[in-house]
Design a protein around this motif. Sequence first.
Motif, mmCIF file in Angstrom:
data_model
loop_
_atom_site.group_PDB
_atom_site.id
_atom_site.type_symbol
_atom_site.label_atom_id
_atom_site.label_comp_id
_atom_site.label_asym_id
_atom_site.label_seq_id
_atom_site.Cartn_x
_atom_site.Cartn_y
_atom_site.Cartn_z
ATOM 1 N N ASP A 276 0.706 -1.143 -0.039
ATOM 2 C CA ASP A 276 0.123 0.145 0.061
ATOM 3 C C ASP A 276 0.943 1.202 0.055
ATOM 4 O OD1 ASP A 276 -1.745 2.071 0.607
ATOM 5 O OD2 ASP A 276 -2.821 0.882 1.608
ATOM 6 N N TRP A 277 1.052 1.879 -1.029
ATOM 7 C CA TRP A 277 1.849 2.837 -1.134
ATOM 8 C C TRP A 277 1.594 4.210 -0.255
ATOM 9 C CZ3 TRP A 277 4.718 3.696 -6.605
ATOM 10 C CH2 TRP A 277 5.070 2.487 -7.078
ATOM 11 N N LEU A 278 0.354 4.059 -0.112
ATOM 12 C CA LEU A 278 -0.240 5.438 0.540
ATOM 13 C C LEU A 278 0.265 5.466 2.032
ATOM 14 C CD1 LEU A 278 -1.970 7.968 0.450
ATOM 15 C CD2 LEU A 278 -3.896 6.598 1.178
ATOM 16 N N ARG A 279 0.417 4.205 2.591
ATOM 17 C CA ARG A 279 0.514 3.884 4.077
ATOM 18 C C ARG A 279 1.891 3.330 4.451
ATOM 19 N NH1 ARG A 279 -2.272 6.050 7.568
ATOM 20 N NH2 ARG A 279 -2.142 4.435 8.809
ATOM 21 N N SER A 280 2.833 3.244 3.261
ATOM 22 C CA SER A 280 4.095 2.721 3.554
ATOM 23 C C SER A 280 5.374 3.706 3.658
ATOM 24 C CB SER A 280 4.512 1.681 2.459
ATOM 25 O OG SER A 280 5.527 0.794 2.792
ATOM 26 N N LEU A 281 6.269 3.721 4.427
ATOM 27 C CA LEU A 281 7.423 4.163 4.564
ATOM 28 C C LEU A 281 8.488 3.217 4.294
ATOM 29 C CD1 LEU A 281 8.941 7.194 4.928
ATOM 30 C CD2 LEU A 281 9.016 6.247 7.398
ATOM 31 N N ASP A 282 9.146 3.535 2.964
ATOM 32 C CA ASP A 282 9.769 2.321 2.620
ATOM 33 C C ASP A 282 10.890 3.063 1.708
ATOM 34 O OD1 ASP A 282 8.613 2.811 0.064
ATOM 35 O OD2 ASP A 282 6.913 1.505 0.676
ATOM 36 N N SER A 283 11.690 2.048 0.731
ATOM 37 C CA SER A 283 12.653 2.452 -0.003
ATOM 38 C C SER A 283 12.318 3.482 -1.010
ATOM 39 C CB SER A 283 13.227 1.290 -0.701
ATOM 40 O OG SER A 283 14.055 0.294 0.051
ATOM 41 N N LEU A 284 11.011 3.684 -1.231
ATOM 42 C CA LEU A 284 10.355 4.855 -2.169
ATOM 43 C C LEU A 284 10.900 6.160 -1.854
ATOM 44 C CD1 LEU A 284 6.903 3.332 -3.430
ATOM 45 C CD2 LEU A 284 8.968 3.377 -4.382
ATOM 46 N N ARG A 285 10.894 6.213 -0.279
ATOM 47 C CA ARG A 285 11.319 7.630 0.343
ATOM 48 C C ARG A 285 12.512 7.492 0.965
ATOM 49 N NH1 ARG A 285 7.037 10.565 -1.816
ATOM 50 N NH2 ARG A 285 4.948 9.190 -1.861
ATOM 51 N N LEU A 286 13.101 6.318 1.638
ATOM 52 C CA LEU A 286 14.211 6.230 2.186
ATOM 53 C C LEU A 286 15.431 5.766 1.490
ATOM 54 C CD1 LEU A 286 12.618 4.926 5.511
ATOM 55 C CD2 LEU A 286 13.102 7.372 5.021
ATOM 56 N N GLY A 287 15.118 5.081 0.295
ATOM 57 C CA GLY A 287 16.349 4.399 -0.331
ATOM 58 C C GLY A 287 16.527 2.778 0.149
ATOM 59 N N PRO A 288 17.440 2.222 -0.576
ATOM 60 C CA PRO A 288 17.509 1.084 -0.016
ATOM 61 C C PRO A 288 17.961 0.684 1.252
ATOM 62 C CG PRO A 288 18.694 1.565 -2.259
ATOM 63 C CD PRO A 288 18.308 2.861 -1.562
ATOM 64 N N ILE A 289 17.509 -0.784 1.809
ATOM 65 C CA ILE A 289 17.947 -0.631 3.418
ATOM 66 C C ILE A 289 19.149 -1.757 3.324
ATOM 67 C CG2 ILE A 289 15.643 -0.184 4.048
ATOM 68 C CD1 ILE A 289 15.416 -3.533 4.473
ATOM 69 N N PRO A 290 19.957 -1.688 4.404
ATOM 70 C CA PRO A 290 21.097 -2.747 4.463
ATOM 71 C C PRO A 290 20.368 -4.282 4.695
ATOM 72 C CG PRO A 290 21.403 -0.853 5.820
ATOM 73 C CD PRO A 290 19.947 -0.925 5.258
ATOM 74 N N ALA A 291 20.922 -5.063 3.996
ATOM 75 C CA ALA A 291 20.038 -6.293 4.164
ATOM 76 C C ALA A 291 20.558 -7.132 5.461
ATOM 77 C CB ALA A 291 20.902 -7.302 2.974
ATOM 78 N N SER A 292 21.610 -6.516 6.246
ATOM 79 C CA SER A 292 21.987 -6.920 7.544
ATOM 80 C C SER A 292 20.989 -6.732 8.528
ATOM 81 C CB SER A 292 23.163 -6.441 7.978
ATOM 82 O OG SER A 292 23.082 -4.890 8.109
ATOM 83 N N LEU A 293 19.674 -5.849 8.268
ATOM 84 C CA LEU A 293 18.951 -5.495 9.079
ATOM 85 C C LEU A 293 17.667 -6.488 8.939
ATOM 86 C CD1 LEU A 293 18.459 -1.541 8.572
ATOM 87 C CD2 LEU A 293 19.571 -2.610 10.320
ATOM 88 N N VAL A 294 17.653 -7.465 7.761
ATOM 89 C CA VAL A 294 16.587 -8.148 7.838
ATOM 90 C C VAL A 294 16.618 -9.396 9.002
ATOM 91 C CG1 VAL A 294 15.628 -10.030 6.255
ATOM 92 C CG2 VAL A 294 16.298 -7.557 5.270
ATOM 93 N N GLU A 295 15.674 -9.715 9.496
ATOM 94 C CA GLU A 295 15.889 -10.847 10.566
ATOM 95 C C GLU A 295 14.948 -11.934 10.416
ATOM 96 O OE1 GLU A 295 15.233 -8.851 14.423
ATOM 97 O OE2 GLU A 295 16.499 -7.474 14.183
ATOM 98 N N GLY A 296 14.225 -12.133 9.098
ATOM 99 C CA GLY A 296 13.720 -13.220 8.778
ATOM 100 C C GLY A 296 12.810 -12.858 7.646
#
Length: 231
Positions: A198-218
């Motif tokens: 849901d692009w209206l409700r999401s704060l994600d890479s569209l606004r913040l850029g790519p995230i470090p893969a090391s932050l993924v926990e599952g």
Amino acid sequence: MSETEPNDWQKRLRPYAFITGCLAVVLLLALPSVFNGITGSHQTIQDRQTPVALDQMRPTGEMFLFDPMYDNMDRGRHDLMRGAVVDPTYYAQASFNRGDIVYFDGSGVSDRLGLGVSRIVGLPGEKVKVDAGRIYINDRLLDAFYGQAHVRGLDQEAFLQLPDTSNLNVESILEEVYQFSLAELTIPPDTLFVVGDDWLRSLDSLRLGPIPASLVEGKVVGICPGCSDPS
């Protein structure tokens, strides 16, 4: 010799004319297949494997339940508001794939985020851009259900057909969501480009850029409706 009777040269050239004609027919028959390949597989990136809805399941082994309580992944059913089943060991033996819903620590990206879930759209080394609400990977349209802007599972056409939008700022949503564009960027090594459904409700890479893969926990591997409800 009459004017209509072929001369020796014409007789000699007849076999070559026949072969040339056959080759021309074969080429004409082949061209549609060639161009279909160019306009199909070479200009789009398809994902027909990722399911729109996750399977219902109960956590087993080291899996655990997570209640996002955040509707960034809402496709009209609120599936991932509560009872997301996370497998923290999944990526120990598997690679990140486009379409995966990952569980990650967003506080490492923005103080407006915490633990949450979002979908992998772009992988390390790929070039990603957004043009009028459509995602392109390496200049190829992402032909997947998550490859374009949605609000509660609705594309722009369906959104404009809602019977009652009196409580919505339609012009703002059209501009900020369905007409959203992002200049092309290359996803750095060891990072992921994640986007909520849901692009209206999401704060994600569209606004913040790519995230470090090391932050993924599952990885979110399913949902368990009712598992998080108090007994």
